[in-house]
Design a protein around this motif. Structure first.
Motif, mmCIF file in Angstrom:
data_model
loop_
_atom_site.group_PDB
_atom_site.id
_atom_site.type_symbol
_atom_site.label_atom_id
_atom_site.label_comp_id
_atom_site.label_asym_id
_atom_site.label_seq_id
_atom_site.Cartn_x
_atom_site.Cartn_y
_atom_site.Cartn_z
ATOM 1 N N HIS A 94 -2.094 -5.008 2.771
ATOM 2 C CA HIS A 94 -1.795 -3.842 1.946
ATOM 3 C C HIS A 94 -2.918 -3.541 0.955
ATOM 4 O O HIS A 94 -3.289 -2.378 0.753
ATOM 5 C CB HIS A 94 -0.488 -4.059 1.187
ATOM 6 C CG HIS A 94 0.731 -3.953 2.040
ATOM 7 N ND1 HIS A 94 1.101 -2.799 2.687
ATOM 8 C CD2 HIS A 94 1.691 -4.866 2.347
ATOM 9 C CE1 HIS A 94 2.215 -2.993 3.358
ATOM 10 N NE2 HIS A 94 2.604 -4.242 3.172
ATOM 11 N N ASP A 109 -5.432 -0.157 0.212
ATOM 12 C CA ASP A 109 -5.383 0.648 -1.010
ATOM 13 C C ASP A 109 -6.547 0.416 -1.964
ATOM 14 O O ASP A 109 -6.848 1.285 -2.777
ATOM 15 C CB ASP A 109 -4.068 0.395 -1.759
ATOM 16 C CG ASP A 109 -3.011 1.434 -1.409
ATOM 17 O OD1 ASP A 109 -3.248 2.237 -0.490
ATOM 18 O OD2 ASP A 109 -1.948 1.441 -2.055
ATOM 19 N N HIS A 145 3.931 2.631 2.701
ATOM 20 C CA HIS A 145 4.982 2.742 1.688
ATOM 21 C C HIS A 145 4.619 3.848 0.696
ATOM 22 O O HIS A 145 4.280 3.587 -0.458
ATOM 23 C CB HIS A 145 5.184 1.401 0.978
ATOM 24 C CG HIS A 145 5.556 0.289 1.910
ATOM 25 N ND1 HIS A 145 6.834 0.159 2.425
ATOM 26 C CD2 HIS A 145 4.818 -0.717 2.447
ATOM 27 C CE1 HIS A 145 6.870 -0.894 3.225
ATOM 28 N NE2 HIS A 145 5.663 -1.435 3.263
ATOM 29 N N ASP A 185 1.124 -0.579 -6.263
ATOM 30 C CA ASP A 185 0.261 -0.438 -5.098
ATOM 31 C C ASP A 185 -1.189 -0.819 -5.383
ATOM 32 O O ASP A 185 -2.068 -0.599 -4.547
ATOM 33 C CB ASP A 185 0.322 0.989 -4.553
ATOM 34 C CG ASP A 185 -0.168 2.031 -5.549
ATOM 35 O OD1 ASP A 185 -0.336 1.695 -6.746
ATOM 36 O OD2 ASP A 185 -0.369 3.194 -5.132
ATOM 37 N N ARG A 186 -1.453 -1.380 -6.547
ATOM 38 C CA ARG A 186 -2.782 -1.863 -6.909
ATOM 39 C C ARG A 186 -2.632 -3.190 -7.645
ATOM 40 O O ARG A 186 -1.681 -3.376 -8.404
ATOM 41 C CB ARG A 186 -3.525 -0.882 -7.828
ATOM 42 C CG ARG A 186 -3.817 0.490 -7.248
ATOM 43 C CD ARG A 186 -4.873 0.430 -6.158
ATOM 44 N NE ARG A 186 -5.432 1.732 -5.818
ATOM 45 C CZ ARG A 186 -4.825 2.640 -5.079
ATOM 46 N NH1 ARG A 186 -3.602 2.417 -4.610
ATOM 47 N NH2 ARG A 186 -5.417 3.796 -4.796
ATOM 48 N N TYR A 238 5.092 4.123 -3.389
ATOM 49 C CA TYR A 238 5.391 2.836 -4.025
ATOM 50 C C TYR A 238 4.490 2.659 -5.244
ATOM 51 O O TYR A 238 3.293 2.944 -5.190
ATOM 52 C CB TYR A 238 5.158 1.702 -3.023
ATOM 53 C CG TYR A 238 5.567 0.332 -3.515
ATOM 54 C CD1 TYR A 238 6.911 -0.030 -3.590
ATOM 55 C CD2 TYR A 238 4.612 -0.601 -3.885
ATOM 56 C CE1 TYR A 238 7.286 -1.290 -4.023
ATOM 57 C CE2 TYR A 238 4.975 -1.871 -4.319
ATOM 58 C CZ TYR A 238 6.317 -2.202 -4.386
ATOM 59 O OH TYR A 238 6.692 -3.459 -4.825
ATOM 60 N N ASN A 272 0.837 -1.201 0.000
ATOM 61 C CA ASN A 272 0.000 0.000 0.000
ATOM 62 C C ASN A 272 0.875 1.254 0.000
ATOM 63 O O ASN A 272 1.937 1.304 0.630
ATOM 64 C CB ASN A 272 -0.979 -0.012 1.176
ATOM 65 C CG ASN A 272 -0.385 0.511 2.474
ATOM 66 O OD1 ASN A 272 -0.194 1.710 2.651
ATOM 67 N ND2 ASN A 272 -0.082 -0.398 3.401
ATOM 68 N N SER A 273 0.401 2.280 -0.723
ATOM 69 C CA SER A 273 1.111 3.562 -0.768
ATOM 70 C C SER A 273 0.384 4.621 0.052
ATOM 71 O O SER A 273 0.792 5.782 0.072
ATOM 72 C CB SER A 273 1.245 4.038 -2.220
ATOM 73 O OG SER A 273 -0.035 4.204 -2.816
#
Length: 296
Positions: free
Chosen positions: A215, A219, A184, A190-191, A187, A179-180
């Motif tokens: 994560h 997101d 993170h 992230d998906r 990053y 996850n951003s």
């Protein structure tokens, strides 16, 4: 920061002790009984269980291996060659090898890191195969202003130089979804859709994704549907409670038994790795709880 240091910084200062096994464990979240033992009754065999080393790094590796085996865990995630002899001693598998990556932020989406990454992965892929293991982790790296297209293009350029070697040695390069939003920032992978598009462009069974349930809940959510729709691109799973990345009990929002049933229902034969940071002083009790909850 190096990968292990980055992860371990999350739990700096938290005490862990293998001697605290007498603390009662409440599993009320899913109607499970209290448990004071170090073992779990025979597992059902629908989920292959592993555990991430960094979450329990206050325990020496020998102790973690011994206790993990009592629980029916058959693999340890995120360990490199220095740890493999200990795992082999206990008949455990290195289920997600590491040690070739630079860190979490400098990855394949940036051409300036390709020379060093390709050198390190070229050296590590044969070592993973020689040890009898299959999965080697990798990372996209941070965006640093790159568009999705730029990130995909750069990752393909770098990874395609390694795929023939990975195919030769039957090693899968596994890019982790992180996850951003919380953990993170910036990053790029992230998906799930971003990682799947990259996998489609690389078009090799030796490149897949590590779907981290924690994560991806943060997101994008829609965990079960996403897993079912994209299982062919997933090599490995990680768990943790949301929010907080702690125990997967009734203090968090995900229904892990339902998620595990969905994973098993796809015919997935890889591993589900516990990667939560335990708050319970009895860290191993929390791990037993997680395995019991996830063993559907």
């Amino acid at each position: 920061m190096k990968t292990n240091l980055n992860r371990r910084s999350v739990i700096k200062g938290i005490l862990a002790s293998s001697a605290a096994l007498s603390i009662p464990l409440e599993l009320s979240a899913f109607g499970l009984p209290k448990d004071k033992t170090t073992t779990i009754p025979m597992l059902k065999g629908n989920i292959n269980h592993s555990v991430s080393r960094w979450c329990f790094d206050k325990l020496d590796l020998e102790t973690l291996c011994v206790e993990a085996k009592k629980m029916g865990i058959t693999g340890i995630d995120l360990v490199g060659p220095e740890a493999w002899p200990t795992l082999k001693k206990h008949n455990l598998v290195s289920t997600m090898c590491n040690g070739a990556e630079l860190n979490l932020v400098d990855g394949f989406n940036d051409i300036q890191f390709h020379e060093k990454l390709i050198q390190r992965y070229t050296e590590m892929i044969p070592r993973v195969a020689e040890a009898g293991y299959k999965n080697l982790i990798c990372f996209s790296g941070n965006r640093r202003g790159k568009t999705d297209e730029e990130g995909w293009t750069n990752c393909v350029i770098g990874l395609q130089k390694l795929i023939p070697l990975a195919e030769k040695h039957n090693v899968t390069l596994v890019m982790e979804l992180l996850n951003s939003k919380i953990n993170h920032k910036d990053y790029q992978c992230d998906r799930t859709a971003w990682g799947v598009e990259l996998a489609k462009r690389i078009n090799s069974p030796n490149f897949k994704l590590l779907y981290d349930i924690y994560h991806m809940q943060i997101d994008e959510g829609d965990v079960i549907r996403t897993i079912k729709d994209n299982i062919q691109y997933i090599a490995h799973f990680h768990t943790a409670g949301v929010p907080g990345r702690n125990e997967i009990d009734d203090t968090q929002e995900l229904n892990y038994p339902a998620i595990m049933r969905a994973i098993a229902g796809t015919g997935f034969k890889g591993f589900v790795g516990q990667e939560f940071v335990p708050k319970n002083p009895d860290k191993l009790a929390s791990l037993r709880q997680a395995i019991t909850i996830c063993d559907i």
